[in-house]
Design an enzyme around this catalytic site. Structure first.
Site, PDB file in Angstrom:
ATOM      1  N   ASP A 127      -1.069  -3.424  -5.768  1.00  0.00           N
ATOM      2  CA  ASP A 127       0.229  -2.884  -6.166  1.00  0.00           C
ATOM      3  C   ASP A 127       0.603  -3.324  -7.584  1.00  0.00           C
ATOM      4  O   ASP A 127       0.052  -4.289  -8.117  1.00  0.00           O
ATOM      5  CB  ASP A 127       1.287  -3.388  -5.164  1.00  0.00           C
ATOM      6  CG  ASP A 127       2.390  -2.373  -4.927  1.00  0.00           C
ATOM      7  OD1 ASP A 127       2.626  -1.531  -5.811  1.00  0.00           O
ATOM      8  OD2 ASP A 127       3.029  -2.432  -3.860  1.00  0.00           O
TER       9      ASP A 127
ATOM     10  N   ASP B 221       6.445   5.920  -2.439  1.00  0.00           N
ATOM     11  CA  ASP B 221       7.105   5.128  -1.392  1.00  0.00           C
ATOM     12  C   ASP B 221       7.965   6.030  -0.516  1.00  0.00           C
ATOM     13  O   ASP B 221       8.397   5.631   0.560  1.00  0.00           O
ATOM     14  CB  ASP B 221       7.976   4.030  -2.007  1.00  0.00           C
ATOM     15  CG  ASP B 221       7.159   2.784  -2.318  1.00  0.00           C
ATOM     16  OD1 ASP B 221       5.945   2.787  -2.023  1.00  0.00           O
ATOM     17  OD2 ASP B 221       7.718   1.813  -2.859  1.00  0.00           O
TER      18      ASP B 221
END
Ligand code: GLA
Length: 725
Positions: A470, A540
């Site tokens: 990430d 997301d």
């Protein structure tokens, strides 16, 4: 267009140009067609030739099948600033003696067939006066029609030169109308497609975000020529930049209607000082020209991506259960083991432990602390990662873990020890995003630390099969405590050179570990980063209604096998709709299974069985987009396997409508074959299903619209499996 006819066309152009462009400047009238340089793929040709001053001109870009009248003098192939070109140039250099102009002349070109599919052409240009060299590099992938353009800039002057503008790709067009589609958005709202007609003047789409892009836009565009982009007809260029940092694409139309399209790294505050004897290598811009609309362009990109732009493009990707939306930071060993027990029972093949497992002095219980401190939190996981990999192994499920190796929080042991390892400007307050700071990878010591973070986790836990990498913030205050004052503008380029090196090192050391590319969602979806990864996290935002659009956007360039789609609780949508959307890409789930109803559990279990059966069609098949959610209240897409014996069709209702049946014309089938069509993934209560007619039809009938859908309620969906008899 055959080679011979290209020669004839080019010769014809010599005549045409001499007469037809009489009003242009003398030196633009002559093209030395005998010295043409041809870059070609199965469908596309780009043609260059020098003019009488030996300056390289672009004289054709388009279909190989076009007529001679389509050959045009499109302008200098790689424009340079400060001399006679007065629009935004591809290149702008200040030479070692302060001269602000560059005048490039053709030295030579060479082509090398690397293999049956790939030919690399290098065109060597040199400044007319200075020992300053520019090499245009074109990689032409025959079957997929991808032309990858990059540039190498070399300084052989006796002092430093400064390069201020540095496009990787410079293409010109001379047509009536141009339509640009960009893929803009922000966190949880990626890949919104917006098309506009280009007008005289300059249009720039860019990102200045340093290490990721999605708070602005993905580094890709579509350029339709003559009319807005269509799925199955019309001229369109699809382009996507293999670079994860700031970028700039500019489209400038001059008084004659000529369009200069420049693509490359963003030159904003990024001038490059090139020392004597050094080179500056620019990233690759990947382009596909199509005269059959965006559909064939996307199919070419998706195949190219599977072959060259990702790892594992020909291996089935596993169905994973992720704990992020199920637990956020709130979990312990027992909770996790119970989750992956349930996962196994339901048919999942991989469990991914997300954020929150690390930090000893500062345990990571929220997003304010601990990035940089990659020791296991003993309170949550007293027996370490090993207890988890062992338990996963016993249960018979793969185990994966989340890392964010390029970041730190000020509340971390790492930051306490090395406050000068972060990207920040001297004498300015720190500027946080998600309470964190970027580590300065331009500093080799920091890059080595980031490598060690990942390497140590994987070496100490050889049973980890998957990582999610990430990067949850972009760069502001872009200063380096490591780089010397005169090299501060090198930060983003040097950062990425180090980043790609460290990603490569991880892949070399751990070739069997599958990796998900994530950046707060789709902040870093590009073919350079993806080449080290096996998949990417698109957003997301996991609301399936939004994902229909997001997946539509990414599918312009990226294959389904690389695109992670998870069933979650976001938007509290019906679970069937969630599954039907996730099943059209690499399916997974992000829910606490204990909180599913009996009915939902049963449905999920069955959906996973169904997905396992259709997985080879979705992950290895050819995608045909059928109905755009942007233009209709419903959307449809389908995949067909290589020998056209199997196909799967996904149909989603994205808006309520009160009218009845609509025809869904399928594509890509064998018109002579007979296919039995059956609906799969049905909700037990039949009222939740579509009434699309099913039965047996020829491929021809199906492609002519034998199937109808009468879905009319938003959030209803259906999936059809087609099997040739
Ligand atoms: C980012 C990712 C999410 C999740 C969180 C964890 O936002 O995109 O999927 O991993 O970080 O903090």
């Amino acid at each position: 267009m055959k080679k011979l006819s290209l020669f004839i066309f080019a010769s014809a152009f010599l005549f045409h140009a001499t007469v037809g462009f009489a009003q242009e400047k003398e030196k633009e009238q002559y093209i030395d067609a005998a010295r043409k340089i041809l870059i070609e793929t199965n469908n596309t040709a780009i043609l260059f030739a020098p003019d009488q001053d030996n300056r390289l001109q672009q004289i054709y870009y388009g279909s190989k099948e076009k007529t001679p009248s389509d050959l045009q003098h499109l302008g200098e192939a790689y424009t340079s600033g400060g001399s006679d070109f007065y629009y935004t140039p591809a290149l702008r250099v200040v030479h070692s003696d302060g001269n602000t102009s560059t005048l490039l002349k053709l030295e030579k070109s060479e082509s090398k067939k690397v293999d049956d599919n790939l030919t690399v052409t290098k065109i060597y240009l040199k400044d007319d006066y200075y020992p300053f060299y520019v090499t245009l590099v074109f990689k032409a992938y025959q079957k997929e029609n991808v032309i990858a353009q990059s540039v190498l800039i070399t300084n052989k002057e006796d002092k430093m030169v400064t390069v201020y503008n540095f496009a990787s790709s410079s293409l010109s067009f001379k047509k009536d109308k141009y339509y640009l589609t960009q893929f803009h958005g922000e966190w949880a709202d990626e890949m919104n497609m917006v098309e506009e007609e280009l007008r005289p003047g300059i249009k720039i789409i860019d990102s200045k975000l340093g290490v990721r892009a999605h708070e602005m836009r993905n580094p890709s565009f579509l350029l339709a020529i003559g009319a807005p982009a269509k799925e199955d007809s019309g001229e369109v260029i699809g382009a996507t930049f293999a670079w994860s940092g700031s970028f700039s694409f500019s489209f400038e139309i001059d008084e004659k209607g000529r369009l200069y399209a420049l693509s490359g790294m963003n030159p904003f505050a990024a001038q490059r000082l090139v020392a004597p004897g050094e080179s500056f290598e620019l990233p690759e811009m990947l382009t596909i020209y199509s005269n059959n609309g965006t559909g064939s362009m996307s199919r070419d990109f998706q195949m190219w991506g599977r072959k060259y732009g990702m790892r594992g493009g020909f291996q089935e990707h596993t169905i994973l259960l992720n704990n992020w939306e199920a637990t956020f930071f709130d979990f312990d060993e027992q909770k996790l083991i119970s989750l992956f027990k349930g996962a196994k029972e339901l048919g999942f093949e991989l469990f991914l432990l997300d954020d929150g497992w690390f930090g000893t002095k500062y345990p990571r219980n929220n997003d304010h602390t601990s990035l940089g401190d990659w020791d296991v939190n003993p309170k949550k996981l007293p027996n370490g990662i090993k207890a988890l990999t062992d338990a996963a192994d016993n249960i018979g499920i793969d185990f994966g873990i989340w890392v964010e190796p390029e970041m730190t929080n000020p509340k971390s042991e790492l930051y306490e020890k090395h406050p000068d390892w972060v990207i920040a400007q001297k004498h300015r307050p720190l500027h946080f995003r998600r309470n964190q700071l970027n580590l300065d990878l331009s500093n080799p010591e920091v890059a080595e630390f980031s490598f060690q973070v990942v390497d140590k986790i994987l070496t100490q836990n050889p049973d980890i099969k998957f990582i999610k990498w990430d990067a949850n913030r972009f760069v502001t205050n872009g200063g380096s405590f490591y780089l010397k004052p005169e090299f501060q503008s090198h930060l983003i380029y040097d950062y990425h050179q180090a980043l790609y090196k460290l990603m490569q090192k991880v892949v070399d050391r751990h070739p069997n570990v599958r990796m998900m590319l994530c950046s707060g969602g789709g902040g870093r979806v590009d073919y350079k980063s993806l080449s080290y990864f096996t998949e990417y996290w698109p957003s997301d935002n996991t609301d399936p209604l939004k994902r229909v659009y997001i997946q539509w956007g990414y599918s312009q360039f990226f294959p389904a096998i690389a695109t992670a789609g998870h069933v979650t609780h976001w938007g509290a949508r019906p679970i069937k709709f969630c599954f039907d959307v996730a099943m059209s890409v690499r399916m997974g789930m992000d829910r606490d299974l204990a909180k599913l109803s009996k009915e939902e559990l049963e449905f999920s279990k069955n959906a996973i069985i169904e997905y396992k059966r259709i997985r080879p069609i979705v992950q290895f098949g050819t995608q045909y987009r059928l109905v755009s959610p942007y233009e209709n209240p419903h959307s449809a897409t389908m995949y067909v396997n290589d020998n056209k014996s199997k196909a799967v069709v996904f149909l989603y209702q994205v808006k309520d409508v009160d009218f009845g049946e609509k025809t869904i014309a399928l594509k890509g089938l064998d018109s002579g074959k007979k296919y039995s069509v059956r609906e799969i993934n049905r909700w037990p209560d039949a009222t939740g299903n579509t009434t699309m007619n099913i039965g047996t039809f020829s491929g021809k009938q199906l492609m002519e619209g034998a199937l109808n859908s009468s879905l009319n309620k938003q959030l209803t969906s259906s999936v059809f499996e087609l099997t040739a008899e």
